[in-house]
Design a protein around this motif. Structure first.
Motif, mmCIF file in Angstrom:
data_model
loop_
_atom_site.group_PDB
_atom_site.id
_atom_site.type_symbol
_atom_site.label_atom_id
_atom_site.label_comp_id
_atom_site.label_asym_id
_atom_site.label_seq_id
_atom_site.Cartn_x
_atom_site.Cartn_y
_atom_site.Cartn_z
ATOM 1 N N PHE A 1 0.843 -1.204 0.000
ATOM 2 C CA PHE A 1 0.000 0.000 0.000
ATOM 3 C C PHE A 1 0.871 1.244 0.000
ATOM 4 C CE2 PHE A 1 -2.451 3.201 2.518
ATOM 5 C CZ PHE A 1 -3.415 3.446 1.569
ATOM 6 N N PHE A 2 0.678 2.107 -0.999
ATOM 7 C CA PHE A 2 1.383 3.384 -1.047
ATOM 8 C C PHE A 2 0.632 4.389 -0.201
ATOM 9 C CE2 PHE A 2 2.564 1.693 -5.370
ATOM 10 C CZ PHE A 2 3.843 1.340 -4.994
ATOM 11 N N TYR B 1 -8.941 -6.513 -1.918
ATOM 12 C CA TYR B 1 -10.341 -6.208 -2.202
ATOM 13 C C TYR B 1 -10.742 -4.831 -1.670
ATOM 14 C CZ TYR B 1 -10.327 -11.322 -2.669
ATOM 15 O OH TYR B 1 -10.041 -12.609 -3.023
ATOM 16 N N ASN B 2 -10.047 -4.373 -0.623
ATOM 17 C CA ASN B 2 -10.398 -3.078 -0.032
ATOM 18 C C ASN B 2 -9.917 -1.892 -0.871
ATOM 19 O OD1 ASN B 2 -11.639 -4.279 2.133
ATOM 20 N ND2 ASN B 2 -9.825 -4.212 3.446
ATOM 21 N N LEU B 3 -9.054 -2.154 -1.863
ATOM 22 C CA LEU B 3 -8.525 -1.058 -2.683
ATOM 23 C C LEU B 3 -8.822 -1.226 -4.168
ATOM 24 C CD1 LEU B 3 -6.861 1.569 -2.357
ATOM 25 C CD2 LEU B 3 -4.812 0.236 -2.826
ATOM 26 N N PHE B 4 -9.041 -2.462 -4.594
ATOM 27 C CA PHE B 4 -9.177 -2.734 -6.017
ATOM 28 C C PHE B 4 -10.481 -2.163 -6.579
ATOM 29 C CE2 PHE B 4 -10.319 -5.462 -9.655
ATOM 30 C CZ PHE B 4 -9.167 -5.349 -10.410
ATOM 31 N N VAL B 5 -10.357 -1.468 -7.702
ATOM 32 C CA VAL B 5 -11.519 -0.952 -8.435
ATOM 33 C C VAL B 5 -11.557 -1.673 -9.779
ATOM 34 C CG1 VAL B 5 -12.548 1.055 -9.553
ATOM 35 C CG2 VAL B 5 -11.469 1.294 -7.305
ATOM 36 N N GLN B 6 -12.661 -2.317 -10.072
ATOM 37 C CA GLN B 6 -12.762 -3.072 -11.320
ATOM 38 C C GLN B 6 -12.736 -2.114 -12.510
ATOM 39 O OE1 GLN B 6 -16.152 -5.672 -11.397
ATOM 40 N NE2 GLN B 6 -15.569 -6.749 -9.524
ATOM 41 N N GLU C 1 -14.916 5.965 -11.246
ATOM 42 C CA GLU C 1 -13.898 5.032 -10.746
ATOM 43 C C GLU C 1 -12.825 5.764 -9.951
ATOM 44 O OE1 GLU C 1 -14.474 1.769 -14.357
ATOM 45 O OE2 GLU C 1 -13.033 3.417 -14.560
ATOM 46 N N ILE C 2 -12.503 7.001 -10.362
ATOM 47 C CA ILE C 2 -11.564 7.814 -9.585
ATOM 48 C C ILE C 2 -12.127 8.074 -8.191
ATOM 49 C CG2 ILE C 2 -10.522 10.118 -9.375
ATOM 50 C CD1 ILE C 2 -10.253 10.115 -12.437
ATOM 51 N N LYS C 3 -13.388 8.463 -8.134
ATOM 52 C CA LYS C 3 -14.027 8.721 -6.837
ATOM 53 C C LYS C 3 -14.030 7.461 -5.969
ATOM 54 C CE LYS C 3 -17.081 12.404 -8.532
ATOM 55 N NZ LYS C 3 -18.484 12.791 -8.819
ATOM 56 N N GLU C 4 -14.329 6.320 -6.588
ATOM 57 C CA GLU C 4 -14.351 5.060 -5.843
ATOM 58 C C GLU C 4 -12.963 4.744 -5.295
ATOM 59 O OE1 GLU C 4 -15.286 0.282 -6.508
ATOM 60 O OE2 GLU C 4 -15.679 1.719 -8.139
ATOM 61 N N TYR C 5 -11.930 4.937 -6.132
ATOM 62 C CA TYR C 5 -10.563 4.627 -5.702
ATOM 63 C C TYR C 5 -10.115 5.569 -4.586
ATOM 64 C CZ TYR C 5 -5.672 3.243 -5.963
ATOM 65 O OH TYR C 5 -4.430 2.753 -5.653
ATOM 66 N N VAL C 6 -10.394 6.863 -4.743
ATOM 67 C CA VAL C 6 -10.022 7.834 -3.706
ATOM 68 C C VAL C 6 -10.709 7.480 -2.387
ATOM 69 C CG1 VAL C 6 -10.186 10.252 -2.983
ATOM 70 C CG2 VAL C 6 -9.545 9.700 -5.331
#
Length: 855
Positions: free
Chosen positions: A203-204, A218-223, A449-454
């Protein structure tokens, strides 16, 4: 074993097969029908001496037929239903399908048991003279299949069929030595280790306290979504016009052909690249394994290709039915093969793919399966191999060798499936057979997807809900002003978030992201990390990372293995050579502390950088500090660039190096001199490379920028280069030109380059609209409505023009067009789209026999 014993075994296995289908379908369990198609393919290949393809791989729930041998034209529908209605439906759908042109003969295989008789008249009415179909000869069940096998004169073929059925329906053995229960134990042990290894990632971030900083994947991955890899074609047009250019360039194109001599009052056939724009919808993550047996997943550095592979393997092993729509994939045994490790084992120990997998399972997963047993699994069971990281094989010839190995194994074992991942440039040099592999590109993140990842990143980084919500909202707002290429890439987005988290500001260039993030990760001291008691005695940590990166990069280029001891010795010796320490004991202690620090910071772990891009950045930084920063080494720097400018493995390193040099300039002199020097030495590869990075360079003169674009367009139009490698170069170059044309600051230069090369009245000519199409489009619309006896038909078209710096998300779209209400009125329309709203004005101009007052 004699022939009679073999045939008796086949009867027994076919009986088991038939009963399993009957029981499953009677309980509304139809997955076995899909599985049956794959069981039958190798048997039908033996019977018909064919090469059947399962059309359901290419098109989910393919209509009319399931299996097709394109060469012989034999098609087979596999079904559990024996009713006449099913037979008729199959024939009707076949004649309406796109497959009918390939089918010369059709068989229908009933998995249960065919009826004693069928109504031939009803079937004949459907068929007519379009196909020869005999209900007695072309409708099969297990009895007919057995008769054909019984007629084999070659006992080895009978053995093969028996073995195929035994692998599927024997209660005990999958091979001579591997039982089903034994394989299930192997799979369970493998799954446990695999899920432990793959479901965690480095994790960065700045606040995670683990060593190393691992989080649940799974807590960071965005499909992500995928799109078909871009294709292109050549079209030839005659330019019947006298053309002359006054362009003078400081380099030459081709053998001895100066640019200003290319067009001289003659008629030329100019070959221009034009794109075949594919308007198909994006492929969702859930669909990537649905249709094609073999995939190549391509993406930019940091697109998350390896994370995609790990996530997919974990979800298959967990039987998470919510992830993939192709449910049969959960029956497959998934394995990840890191291609750089395989290539190393191939070179050192002369191992093939199967031999390497045997070793991999034993060493990394503590499971034992022999090569002969694994061959049986590939031949008869469902296995999917994920070949990860084609781009991490730096030597092109070795990469070609690995490519050939992959193609060979998928041809040898037609039941298996495979996925290959790679960066674009490395793949283009050794692309897989397009008849076998479908290429998909990982799409950049969308806004959602950006919002989900952030949101996911902050949920791991910040425990305070209030702080998390505030910073997340502010970060997303500031990301709106960041270039899409930066924020839509998972790795770069992670680095941006680290910088924002530390400074609450967001960088605006790729180089700035890498530099600032490296300094933040290396130099930042948060309170949690102080508790880990890491006290570096080294004064220049970035310098050590850079030296380590360059050393490791050179070893990777030579495909040399690196051990923990090698890394430790290199760092210790480097500290002594650079004068950090004179005492061997102190240097050893500091090297150990440094490696622990690198692990905790998630930069370097298990003898490699945690991401390839870190390796490339530190290599570029080393070259900059050792060559460019020392004037006496400038010529050596130019040699390094010219030696490696055409190699995909060096592309990112050289990009970061040139951008680093560019960042310290106050005028055009240095960058212009580097570009000109490289063009004189290697014009083709220099054109491709500098066009690919021109968007990042600030200190290139407008004149040289125009020359570079002109040279690119000329190279695309050239007939000089006809081999496959240079055709591939043209595709890459064309994609770069399309990419920079999306940026407003290059519009004028590209248009000027076109006008100078082809003296046409304007650029809106056939085959020159390839860029204009980005800005405009035509909408055709028709509507017919009825209400009792009243009918109305309106049809027309509107031309739309995008306005604003971003073509994908223009500030405004201006439309103008004309519609016709049939036998009534012409309707001119003007419409403006902005921020999700549309404002339109229309006027009905009467053309009917009604009085003018009706206007």
């Amino acid at each position: 074993m004699n022939q009679m014993e073999l045939l008796n075994d086949i009867i027994r296995y076919l009986g088991i097969f038939q009963e399993q289908v009957k029981i499953s379908t009677s309980n509304n369990q139809y997955d076995i029908n899909i599985h049956s198609e794959n069981v039958l393919i190798p048997i039908f290949n033996k019977i018909f001496d064919g090469n059947f393809e399962n059309l359901n791989y290419l098109q989910k729930n393919a209509e009319a037929i399931d299996l097709l041998d394109y060469k012989s034209g034999i098609a087979i529908q596999v079904t559990a239903s024996r009713q006449l209605a099913k037979i008729k439906s199959t024939l009707e759908k076949l004649f309406d399908s796109e497959h009918k042109k390939h089918v010369k003969q059709l068989y229908i295989y009933i998995l249960t048991e065919r009826q004693p008789s069928y109504n031939g008249t009803a079937i004949a009415k459907i068929i007519g003279k379009r196909l020869t179909f005999d209900i007695k000869k072309n409708i099969w069940d297990a009895r007919d299949l057995y008769k054909r096998v019984q007629s084999f004169t070659d006992i080895d073929s009978i053995k093969d069929v028996k073995e195929l059925l035994r692998m599927q329906f024997s209660e005990l053995y999958l091979s001579e030595t591997l039982t089903k229960s034994g394989f299930e134990k192997i799979k369970a042990a493998y799954s446990k280790t695999c899920l432990t290894n793959f479901s965690r990632l480095n994790f960065f971030g700045l606040s995670v306290q683990r060593k190393p900083r691992e989080v649940d994947l799974y807590n960071l991955f965005v499909q992500p979504k995928f799109t078909k890899s871009s294709t292109y074609d050549f079209e030839t047009i005659d330019v019947i016009k006298s053309m002359k250019t006054d362009i003078t360039l400081p380099w030459k194109i081709g053998k001895e052909l100066p640019i200003n001599d290319v067009f001289l009052n003659t008629t030329h056939k100019i070959r221009l690249l034009s794109t075949i724009w594919d308007n198909k919808l994006d492929t969702e993550f859930s669909e990537i394994l649905s249709h094609q047996k073999h995939l190549a997943i391509l993406g930019n550095p940091g697109a998350g290709k390896s994370s995609i592979v790990k996530y997919a393997i974990c979800k298959i092993l967990e039987n998470d039915q919510t992830v993939f729509s192709y449910k049969q994939i959960y029956e497959f045994f998934p394995l990840r093969v890191e291609l750089h490790k395989y290539n190393q084992a191939k070179n050192e120990r002369k191992l093939g793919i199967i031999g390497y997998i045997e070793q991999l399972l034993a060493e990394e997963y503590q499971t034992t399966i022999s090569q002969s047993d694994f061959k049986q699994l590939l031949k008869h069971q469902q296995v999917i191999l994920f070949f990860d990281g084609m781009d991490e094989i730096f030597d092109i010839q070795q990469r070609i060798g690995v490519r050939n190995d992959i193609e060979s194994i998928v041809k040898l074992y037609p039941h298996m499936r495979s996925v290959v991942t790679s960066r674009f440039e490395s793949y283009s040099e050794v692309s897989l057979d397009k008849k076998l592999f479908k290429a998909l590109e990982v799409k950049s993140f969308s806004d959602d997807e950006i919002k989900e990842y952030v949101g996911k990143w902050y949920s791991l980084e910040e425990s305070s809900v209030k702080v998390r919500q505030h910073e997340t909202a502010d970060c997303i707002k500031k990301l709106q002003d960041v270039d899409n290429e930066l924020k839509c890439n998972p790795l770069l987005l992670s680095l941006i978030l680290i910088l924002y988290r530390n400074e609450l500001e967001i960088p605006t260039s790729k180089l700035e992201i890498y530099e600032n993030c490296t300094n933040t990760i290396v130099d930042h001291r948060d309170s949690k990390e102080k508790k880990l008691m890491i006290h570096l005695k080294i004064s220049n940590a970035v310098g050590i990372f850079s030296a380590l990166g360059h050393w490791q990069f050179e070893n990777d280029m030579k495909q040399l293995p690196i051990s923990s001891e090698d890394v430790f010795k290199f760092i210790k010796n480097h500290l002594i050579i650079k004068g950090e320490f004179s005492d061997d004991r102190q240097a050893s202690q500091s090297a150990e502390e440094f490696l622990e620090f690198a692990k905790v910071r998630s930069i370097y772990f298990e003898n490699k950088f945690t991401h390839k891009t870190f390796l490339e950045y530190f290599t570029a930084y080393y070259l900059f500090s050792q060559y460019y920063s020392k004037p006496q080494n400038h010529n050596a720097l130019l040699e390094v660039i010219s030696k490696n400018i055409g190699l995909s493995s060096w592309a990112v390193v050289l990009e970061l190096l040139v951008c680093k040099i560019d960042s310290g300039q106050i005028d055009f002199e240095i960058i212009d001199s580097i570009i000109t020097d490289q063009f004189k030495k290697n014009p083709i590869q220099a054109t491709i490379f500098f066009v690919s990075i021109i968007r990042y360079i600030k200190n290139i003169s407008p004149n040289l920028s125009l020359h570079l674009i002109t040279a690119s367009l000329l190279q695309l139009a050239s007939d000089e280069f006809e081999n496959k490698s240079q055709e591939d170069d043209k595709e890459i170059l064309f994609n770069h030109i399309v990419a920079i044309h999306k940026l407003p600051r290059f519009h004028g230069q590209i248009n000027n380059a076109f006008e100078s090369l082809i003296k046409l009245d304007n650029l809106n000519q056939e085959n020159l609209v390839i860029f204009a199409l980005e800005y405009s489009y035509i909408t055709i619309q028709a509507d017919h409505s009825m209400q009792k006896s009243y009918q109305e038909t309106i049809a027309g078209a509107m031309y739309g023009l995008k306005l604003g710096p971003e073509l994908e998300k223009p500030d405004y779209v201006l439309h103008g067009g004309l519609f016709l209400r049939w036998n009534d009125a012409l309707i001119p329309v003007v419409k403006l789209d902005h921020a999700g709203f549309s404002f339109a004005f229309s006027y009905d101009a009467n053309i009917s026999k009604l009085k003018p007052a009706s206007l």
